[in-house]
Design a protein around this motif. Structure first.
Motif, PDB file in Angstrom:
ATOM      1  N   ALA A  25       2.191  11.057   2.183  1.00 18.86           N
ATOM      2  CA  ALA A  25       1.838  12.250   1.406  1.00 18.86           C
ATOM      3  C   ALA A  25       2.923  12.580   0.382  1.00 18.86           C
ATOM      4  O   ALA A  25       2.630  13.086  -0.706  1.00 18.86           O
ATOM      5  N   THR A  26       4.169  12.280   0.724  1.00 19.14           N
ATOM      6  CA  THR A  26       5.273  12.526  -0.214  1.00 19.14           C
ATOM      7  C   THR A  26       5.109  11.661  -1.458  1.00 19.14           C
ATOM      8  O   THR A  26       5.275  12.142  -2.589  1.00 19.14           O
TER       9      THR A  26
ATOM     10  N   ARG B 153       4.761  -2.053  -6.390  1.00 18.36           N
ATOM     11  CA  ARG B 153       5.423  -3.358  -6.386  1.00 18.36           C
ATOM     12  C   ARG B 153       6.775  -3.224  -5.692  1.00 18.36           C
ATOM     13  O   ARG B 153       7.506  -2.254  -5.914  1.00 18.36           O
ATOM     14  N   LEU B 154       7.078  -4.186  -4.864  1.00 21.76           N
ATOM     15  CA  LEU B 154       8.314  -4.154  -4.093  1.00 21.76           C
ATOM     16  C   LEU B 154       9.539  -4.086  -5.006  1.00 21.76           C
ATOM     17  O   LEU B 154      10.487  -3.351  -4.729  1.00 21.76           O
ATOM     18  N   ILE B 155       9.513  -4.792  -6.101  1.00 23.91           N
ATOM     19  CA  ILE B 155      10.642  -4.796  -7.022  1.00 23.91           C
ATOM     20  C   ILE B 155      10.851  -3.398  -7.618  1.00 23.91           C
ATOM     21  O   ILE B 155      11.979  -2.956  -7.810  1.00 23.91           O
ATOM     22  N   ASP B 156       9.758  -2.657  -7.860  1.00 23.87           N
ATOM     23  CA  ASP B 156       9.877  -1.290  -8.376  1.00 23.87           C
ATOM     24  C   ASP B 156      10.465  -0.351  -7.330  1.00 23.87           C
ATOM     25  O   ASP B 156      11.234   0.556  -7.659  1.00 23.87           O
ATOM     26  N   LEU B 157      10.107  -0.576  -6.065  1.00 23.38           N
ATOM     27  CA  LEU B 157      10.667   0.253  -4.991  1.00 23.38           C
ATOM     28  C   LEU B 157      12.170   0.030  -4.877  1.00 23.38           C
ATOM     29  O   LEU B 157      12.937   0.990  -4.712  1.00 23.38           O
ATOM     30  N   ASP B 158      12.597  -1.225  -4.976  1.00 19.59           N
ATOM     31  CA  ASP B 158      14.037  -1.504  -4.919  1.00 19.59           C
ATOM     32  C   ASP B 158      14.773  -0.921  -6.121  1.00 19.59           C
ATOM     33  O   ASP B 158      15.891  -0.408  -5.996  1.00 19.59           O
ATOM     34  N   ARG B 159      14.169  -0.983  -7.283  1.00 18.15           N
ATOM     35  CA  ARG B 159      14.787  -0.390  -8.477  1.00 18.15           C
ATOM     36  C   ARG B 159      14.901   1.122  -8.321  1.00 18.15           C
ATOM     37  O   ARG B 159      15.907   1.732  -8.711  1.00 18.15           O
ATOM     38  N   PHE B 160      13.868   1.728  -7.744  1.00 19.50           N
ATOM     39  CA  PHE B 160      13.895   3.166  -7.500  1.00 19.50           C
ATOM     40  C   PHE B 160      15.038   3.524  -6.556  1.00 19.50           C
ATOM     41  O   PHE B 160      15.803   4.457  -6.814  1.00 19.50           O
ATOM     42  N   LEU B 161      15.161   2.774  -5.464  1.00 19.38           N
ATOM     43  CA  LEU B 161      16.245   3.027  -4.517  1.00 19.38           C
ATOM     44  C   LEU B 161      17.612   2.846  -5.171  1.00 19.38           C
ATOM     45  O   LEU B 161      18.532   3.634  -4.935  1.00 19.38           O
ATOM     46  N   GLU B 162      17.747   1.828  -5.994  1.00 26.65           N
ATOM     47  CA  GLU B 162      19.021   1.582  -6.681  1.00 26.65           C
ATOM     48  C   GLU B 162      19.346   2.739  -7.628  1.00 26.65           C
ATOM     49  O   GLU B 162      20.492   3.169  -7.715  1.00 26.65           O
ATOM     50  N   SER B 163      18.334   3.264  -8.308  1.00 25.99           N
ATOM     51  CA  SER B 163      18.575   4.372  -9.242  1.00 25.99           C
ATOM     52  C   SER B 163      18.935   5.667  -8.512  1.00 25.99           C
ATOM     53  O   SER B 163      19.546   6.555  -9.088  1.00 25.99           O
ATOM     54  N   ARG B 164      18.547   5.774  -7.246  1.00 22.63           N
ATOM     55  CA  ARG B 164      18.832   6.973  -6.459  1.00 22.63           C
ATOM     56  C   ARG B 164      20.111   6.827  -5.633  1.00 22.63           C
ATOM     57  O   ARG B 164      20.497   7.738  -4.926  1.00 22.63           O
ATOM     58  N   THR B 165      20.774   5.674  -5.723  1.00 28.69           N
ATOM     59  CA  THR B 165      21.976   5.431  -4.937  1.00 28.69           C
ATOM     60  C   THR B 165      23.147   6.187  -5.553  1.00 28.69           C
ATOM     61  O   THR B 165      23.411   6.087  -6.751  1.00 28.69           O
ATOM     62  N   VAL B 166      23.847   6.934  -4.710  1.00 26.73           N
ATOM     63  CA  VAL B 166      25.004   7.707  -5.155  1.00 26.73           C
ATOM     64  C   VAL B 166      26.246   6.950  -4.717  1.00 26.73           C
ATOM     65  O   VAL B 166      26.405   6.611  -3.544  1.00 26.73           O
ATOM     66  N   ARG B 167      27.111   6.682  -5.663  1.00 25.29           N
ATOM     67  CA  ARG B 167      28.336   5.975  -5.365  1.00 25.29           C
ATOM     68  C   ARG B 167      29.494   6.962  -5.397  1.00 25.29           C
ATOM     69  O   ARG B 167      29.621   7.749  -6.333  1.00 25.29           O
TER      70      ARG B 167
ATOM     71  N   SER C  31       0.849  -1.186   0.000  1.00 28.27           N
ATOM     72  CA  SER C  31       0.000   0.000   0.000  1.00 28.27           C
ATOM     73  C   SER C  31       0.887   1.239   0.000  1.00 28.27           C
ATOM     74  O   SER C  31       2.100   1.161   0.206  1.00 28.27           O
ATOM     75  N   ARG C  32       0.278   2.392  -0.204  1.00 30.55           N
ATOM     76  CA  ARG C  32       1.057   3.635  -0.191  1.00 30.55           C
ATOM     77  C   ARG C  32       1.725   3.823   1.173  1.00 30.55           C
ATOM     78  O   ARG C  32       2.884   4.240   1.246  1.00 30.55           O
ATOM     79  N   GLN C  33       1.015   3.498   2.250  1.00 38.33           N
ATOM     80  CA  GLN C  33       1.583   3.642   3.592  1.00 38.33           C
ATOM     81  C   GLN C  33       2.770   2.697   3.786  1.00 38.33           C
ATOM     82  O   GLN C  33       3.812   3.083   4.323  1.00 38.33           O
ATOM     83  N   GLU C  34       2.624   1.441   3.339  1.00 41.73           N
ATOM     84  CA  GLU C  34       3.709   0.466   3.469  1.00 41.73           C
ATOM     85  C   GLU C  34       4.909   0.859   2.608  1.00 41.73           C
ATOM     86  O   GLU C  34       6.055   0.754   3.043  1.00 41.73           O
ATOM     87  N   ALA C  35       4.629   1.334   1.391  1.00 37.35           N
ATOM     88  CA  ALA C  35       5.711   1.756   0.494  1.00 37.35           C
ATOM     89  C   ALA C  35       6.446   2.963   1.066  1.00 37.35           C
ATOM     90  O   ALA C  35       7.677   3.035   1.007  1.00 37.35           O
ATOM     91  N   ALA C  36       5.702   3.884   1.641  1.00 41.22           N
ATOM     92  CA  ALA C  36       6.325   5.059   2.241  1.00 41.22           C
ATOM     93  C   ALA C  36       7.231   4.650   3.400  1.00 41.22           C
ATOM     94  O   ALA C  36       8.353   5.146   3.527  1.00 41.22           O
TER      95      ALA C  36
END
Length: 103
Positions: free
Chosen positions: A59-60, A84-98, A46-51
């Motif tokens: 709200a963000t 989808r959980l896999i989309d959340l992980d992909r989003f986090l990976e794309s925002r990771t700064v190395r 859900s939006r709450q769980e994803a947040a």
């Protein structure tokens, strides 16, 4: 021991070793998988769980989807918004700064 029996015992032993090696390799691969990779790709939050998963307010996420600020896919069924959980992980990976290493 007769050659025929020896070949049978050796074949059984080799099969057992191969099965054990395969099991160990699979366990190692699974231990290196992310949480999302271990879950079924259809798992939706859900939006709450994803947040909570992303560490932001619900709200963000609503603002991001409304303004299209980030390319974060979501599923909309009626009024219900799910991620989808896999989309959340992909989003986090794309925002990771190395950091770059100094040479």
């Amino acid at each position: 021991m007769e050659p025929r029996n020896f070949a049978l015992v050796l074949g059984t032993a080799l099969t057992t070793i191969l099965v054990l090696a395969d099991t160990l390799l699979n366990e190692r691969k699974e231990s290196q998988m992310t949480y999302a990779e271990k879950m079924p790709p259809t798992l939706r939050l859900s939006r709450q769980e994803a947040a909570h998963y992303l560490g932001v307010a619900p709200a963000t996420l609503a603002v991001w989807s409304c303004t299209k600020r980030y390319d974060l896919p979501y599923v909309k069924v009626g009024r219900r918004v799910q991620y989808r959980l896999i989309d959340l992980d992909r989003f986090l990976e794309s925002r990771t700064v190395r950091s770059e290493t100094l040479q």
